[in-house]
Motif scaffolding. Sequence first.
Motif, short mmCIF file in Angstrom:
data_model
loop_
_atom_site.label_atom_id
_atom_site.label_comp_id
_atom_site.label_asym_id
_atom_site.label_seq_id
_atom_site.Cartn_x
_atom_site.Cartn_y
_atom_site.Cartn_z
N LEU A 178 61.17 47.76 39.92
CA LEU A 178 60.78 49.07 39.41
C LEU A 178 62.00 49.80 38.86
CD1 LEU A 178 58.41 50.26 42.30
CD2 LEU A 178 57.80 49.07 40.19
N PRO A 185 61.27 58.46 38.24
CA PRO A 185 60.72 59.50 39.12
C PRO A 185 61.25 59.37 40.54
CG PRO A 185 59.05 57.85 38.59
CD PRO A 185 60.22 57.59 37.69
N ALA A 188 57.47 57.69 43.57
CA ALA A 188 56.71 56.81 42.70
C ALA A 188 55.79 55.91 43.51
CB ALA A 188 57.65 55.96 41.85
N ASP A 189 54.71 55.44 42.86
CA ASP A 189 53.80 54.51 43.52
C ASP A 189 54.33 53.09 43.38
OD1 ASP A 189 53.19 53.69 40.93
OD2 ASP A 189 51.24 54.68 40.89
N GLN A 191 53.71 50.87 41.33
CA GLN A 191 53.94 50.45 39.95
C GLN A 191 55.04 51.25 39.29
OE1 GLN A 191 50.49 50.72 41.09
NE2 GLN A 191 50.90 48.56 41.49
N GLY A 192 55.68 52.14 40.05
CA GLY A 192 56.76 52.94 39.49
C GLY A 192 56.31 54.20 38.80
N ARG A 193 55.01 54.52 38.87
CA ARG A 193 54.49 55.72 38.24
C ARG A 193 54.75 56.94 39.12
NH1 ARG A 193 48.76 52.77 37.48
NH2 ARG A 193 49.03 52.95 39.75
N PRO A 194 55.07 58.09 38.52
CA PRO A 194 55.34 59.28 39.33
C PRO A 194 54.10 59.72 40.11
CG PRO A 194 55.19 59.83 36.99
CD PRO A 194 55.22 58.33 37.07
#
Length: 244
Positions: A178, A185, A188-189, A191-194
């Motif tokens: 990630l 961010p 993050a989750d 998947q690297g999403r904020p």
Amino acid sequence: MTAAVTEAVDRATAVNTALATVLDPELDRPITELGFVRSVSVGADGSVEATLRLPTYFCAPNFAWLMVEDARRALAALPWAGECRVILEDHFASEEINEGVGCGKGFAEAFPGLADPDRMEELRAVFVRKGHLAAQARLGKRLLERGWTMLQLADAVLGDVPERLTVTLRRRRTLLGLPSGPAAPLFADDQGRPVPAAALERHLRRGRTAGVGIGANTEVCEGLLAVRYGPSEESEESEEEGSG
């Protein structure tokens, strides 16, 4: 100090630094900190040997395999290293693990019928994700105690926080593939999403739960290791610091 002695010291330091990158998958801590590295030796020809030990004779063979395999990979990545051997001792599957990892086999080859060939990497990722989540919870707690708001946490990136506070978090992100740069961010989750502000409190709660489980397992394993082999130097040093 002669050049040969200096080189030997530098190489021994490099070996220990490499082994410090290897995590117990379940405890999310370096095997060096846990006292799992009993000894290391470096030959004049660059050969390296490390001996590992675990808290019990019946530690799960898949976890033991991951640590031995990761240790061998870490040592083999040293630019000057020649032959690298990692020996697991006092374990019911030591022979199979040592031979399998030494020959470059996969876990499923060494233990036919016990595992799907692709399952080991997924198992590794599952525990790294737990460690990533727990690291975020620890960081969130520290920042909230310093007066940050949930909205500020949700909008923050890694570059907004001193690097010393994000070392573990960035390492876990790197292991998961990630983004771990300053613009990534802060929270993050998988998947690297904020994580949006509305979901951040639940996200941190999940991280605290993961951290409690990791901490409890660590305490049990450290106790078992101390009973089996005596307290490690790291444990003794920690006790002395804590009593000051």
